[in-house]
Write a protein that holds these residues in place. Structure first.
Motif, PDB file in Angstrom:
ATOM      1  N   ARG A  65      -7.599   4.701   4.437  1.00  9.14           N
ATOM      2  CA  ARG A  65      -7.950   6.071   4.829  1.00  9.14           C
ATOM      3  C   ARG A  65      -6.705   6.955   4.888  1.00  9.14           C
ATOM      4  O   ARG A  65      -6.741   8.135   4.515  1.00  9.14           O
ATOM      5  N   VAL A  66      -5.602   6.390   5.354  1.00 12.73           N
ATOM      6  CA  VAL A  66      -4.372   7.179   5.486  1.00 12.73           C
ATOM      7  C   VAL A  66      -3.840   7.599   4.128  1.00 12.73           C
ATOM      8  O   VAL A  66      -3.456   8.761   3.933  1.00 12.73           O
ATOM      9  N   VAL A  67      -3.814   6.680   3.151  1.00  8.50           N
ATOM     10  CA  VAL A  67      -3.230   7.063   1.863  1.00  8.50           C
ATOM     11  C   VAL A  67      -4.138   8.032   1.109  1.00  8.50           C
ATOM     12  O   VAL A  67      -3.635   8.898   0.382  1.00  8.50           O
ATOM     13  N   TYR A  68      -5.435   7.925   1.275  1.00 11.11           N
ATOM     14  CA  TYR A  68      -6.314   8.934   0.677  1.00 11.11           C
ATOM     15  C   TYR A  68      -6.017  10.305   1.264  1.00 11.11           C
ATOM     16  O   TYR A  68      -5.898  11.307   0.538  1.00 11.11           O
ATOM     17  N   ALA A  69      -5.896  10.361   2.595  1.00  9.12           N
ATOM     18  CA  ALA A  69      -5.596  11.645   3.235  1.00  9.12           C
ATOM     19  C   ALA A  69      -4.229  12.168   2.802  1.00  9.12           C
ATOM     20  O   ALA A  69      -4.071  13.364   2.513  1.00  9.12           O
ATOM     21  N   VAL A  71       0.843  -1.194   0.000  1.00 12.65           N
ATOM     22  CA  VAL A  71       0.000   0.000   0.000  1.00 12.65           C
ATOM     23  C   VAL A  71       0.884   1.253   0.000  1.00 12.65           C
ATOM     24  O   VAL A  71       0.674   2.185  -0.778  1.00 12.65           O
ATOM     25  N   ALA A  72       1.871   1.276   0.882  1.00 13.97           N
ATOM     26  CA  ALA A  72       2.735   2.456   0.998  1.00 13.97           C
ATOM     27  C   ALA A  72       3.422   2.782  -0.320  1.00 13.97           C
ATOM     28  O   ALA A  72       3.560   3.950  -0.698  1.00 13.97           O
ATOM     29  N   ALA A  73       3.847   1.751  -1.052  1.00 16.37           N
ATOM     30  CA  ALA A  73       4.540   1.979  -2.317  1.00 16.37           C
ATOM     31  C   ALA A  73       3.644   2.622  -3.358  1.00 16.37           C
ATOM     32  O   ALA A  73       4.138   3.248  -4.300  1.00 16.37           O
ATOM     33  N   GLY A  74       2.335   2.489  -3.197  1.00  9.87           N
ATOM     34  CA  GLY A  74       1.425   3.136  -4.129  1.00  9.87           C
ATOM     35  C   GLY A  74       1.452   4.646  -4.048  1.00  9.87           C
ATOM     36  O   GLY A  74       1.009   5.334  -4.982  1.00  9.87           O
ATOM     37  N   LEU A  75       1.985   5.182  -2.946  1.00 12.66           N
ATOM     38  CA  LEU A  75       2.094   6.629  -2.780  1.00 12.66           C
ATOM     39  C   LEU A  75       3.529   7.075  -2.519  1.00 12.66           C
ATOM     40  O   LEU A  75       3.928   8.178  -2.910  1.00 12.66           O
ATOM     41  N   PHE A  76       4.305   6.223  -1.863  1.00 14.35           N
ATOM     42  CA  PHE A  76       5.692   6.545  -1.504  1.00 14.35           C
ATOM     43  C   PHE A  76       6.614   5.451  -2.057  1.00 14.35           C
ATOM     44  O   PHE A  76       7.225   4.687  -1.299  1.00 14.35           O
ATOM     45  N   PRO A  77       6.735   5.358  -3.367  1.00 15.13           N
ATOM     46  CA  PRO A  77       7.463   4.218  -3.935  1.00 15.13           C
ATOM     47  C   PRO A  77       8.968   4.242  -3.701  1.00 15.13           C
ATOM     48  O   PRO A  77       9.595   3.186  -3.621  1.00 15.13           O
ATOM     49  N   GLN A  78       9.564   5.445  -3.583  1.00 14.51           N
ATOM     50  CA  GLN A  78      11.022   5.501  -3.520  1.00 14.51           C
ATOM     51  C   GLN A  78      11.584   4.762  -2.302  1.00 14.51           C
ATOM     52  O   GLN A  78      12.496   3.940  -2.426  1.00 14.51           O
TER      53      GLN A  78
END
Length: 297
Positions: free
Chosen positions: A256-260, A211-218
């Motif tokens: 919810r966190v990644v949407y925010a 999930v995290a990589a979908g927004l913070f991939p580096q």
């Protein structure tokens, strides 16, 4: 099929209140993943809110992703549905649009037994001819795959991988060994649950469905590179740095966190599909503080 390795990044699917995919915002999210050179993209996973989208919108999202990737990055697409015939049609759509593989969860209202889940996978694999990844996500489907069932399904033609929730560090080696014993040689055994995934990779897991990589991939790619370099100390150090993010995932749910976070970082203005509500302001402030302190962008 050997692409199910490394980081598989799962972005949200930005959409309007009535469920129409925001293709421009989706392209922006995908562009970040492509720039970071993630190993694969997981479109329309649970983070991608696949159950909340119509067949037509799901197909539109796939077409956008296939066009954005240009065939350079493998695309794993969620094809789960309550009915087997609907899952077949979704898998056929994904194959026709150019997806690399399908991610199939045993979505249910009436609880399913092992034979029903096996027949579901057999029907979708046979009718769609799309390579499939077993999606074990008991938190949403309320069905848990035992190693024996994973092994049984893994021998179906066209089933190539399993996405399994990573247990705590003390249990991950045993869990991985049980799965390895059940599946054919070369079958990809990968893990979700971001906060436990690093230990699963260090134990020998093939892929991190993140999930995290979908927004913070580096930073997720940095962790996997450390694992590939056999630098467990560095992988654990980077993972420990992300502990405040994992705590947010525990407290509010990763969705919810990644949407925010996507909104706070001005990446896109999407909100979760109703009845899921956006985080309230105190929680948003907590997310904002965390991503600022971690230097995530």
């Amino acid at each position: 099929m050997t692409f199910m390795t490394g980081v598989s990044a799962f972005p949200i699917t930005p959409a309007s209140a009535d469920g129409k995919v925001d293709t421009a915002a989706l392209r922006t999210l995908l562009g970040r993943l492509l720039a970071a050179k993630v190993d694969s993209i997981g479109l329309l996973g649970s983070t991608g809110s696949y159950p909340y989208l119509t067949r037509e919108e799901r197909r539109r999202a796939i077409e956008v992703a296939v066009d954005a990737t240009g065939g350079t990055t493998p695309l794993l697409v969620g094809v789960g549905a309550l009915r087997t015939d609907d899952a077949v049609r979704l898998a056929q759509d994904a194959k026709a649009a150019g997806a690399t593989a399908g991610l199939l969860a045993p979505v249910s209202y009436t609880p399913l037994n092992d034979d029903e889940v096996f027949e579901h996978f057999a029907a979708v694999a046979r009718a769609s001819q799309l390579p499939l990844c077993i999606y074990d996500n008991p938190g949403t489907t309320h069905f848990t795959f035992g190693p024996a069932l994973v092994g049984r399904i893994s021998h179906l033609a066209g089933v190539v991988a399993v996405k399994s929730p990573a247990p705590d560090a003390g249990a991950v080696a045993t869990h991985l060994a049980e799965l390895r014993c059940a599946v054919p040689a070369g079958f990809s055994v990968g893990f979700s649950v971001d906060l436990n995934a690093v230990e699963a990779l260090l134990a020998g897991g093939d892929a991190w469905y993140s999930v995290a990589a979908g927004l913070f991939p580096q930073i997720c790619m940095q962790i996997v590179q450390a694992v590939r370099d056999k630098d467990a100390t560095e992988a654990r150090r980077l993972n420990a740095r992300l502990q405040p993010l994992w705590e947010l995932f525990r407290e509010f749910s990763s969705l919810r966190v990644v949407y925010a976070a996507a909104d706070l970082l001005d990446i896109c203005r999407a909100v979760p599909p109703r009845p899921i509500l956006p985080l309230a302001e105190p929680a948003r402030k907590k997310v904002a503080t965390t991503i600022r302190n971690l230097g995530l962008s």
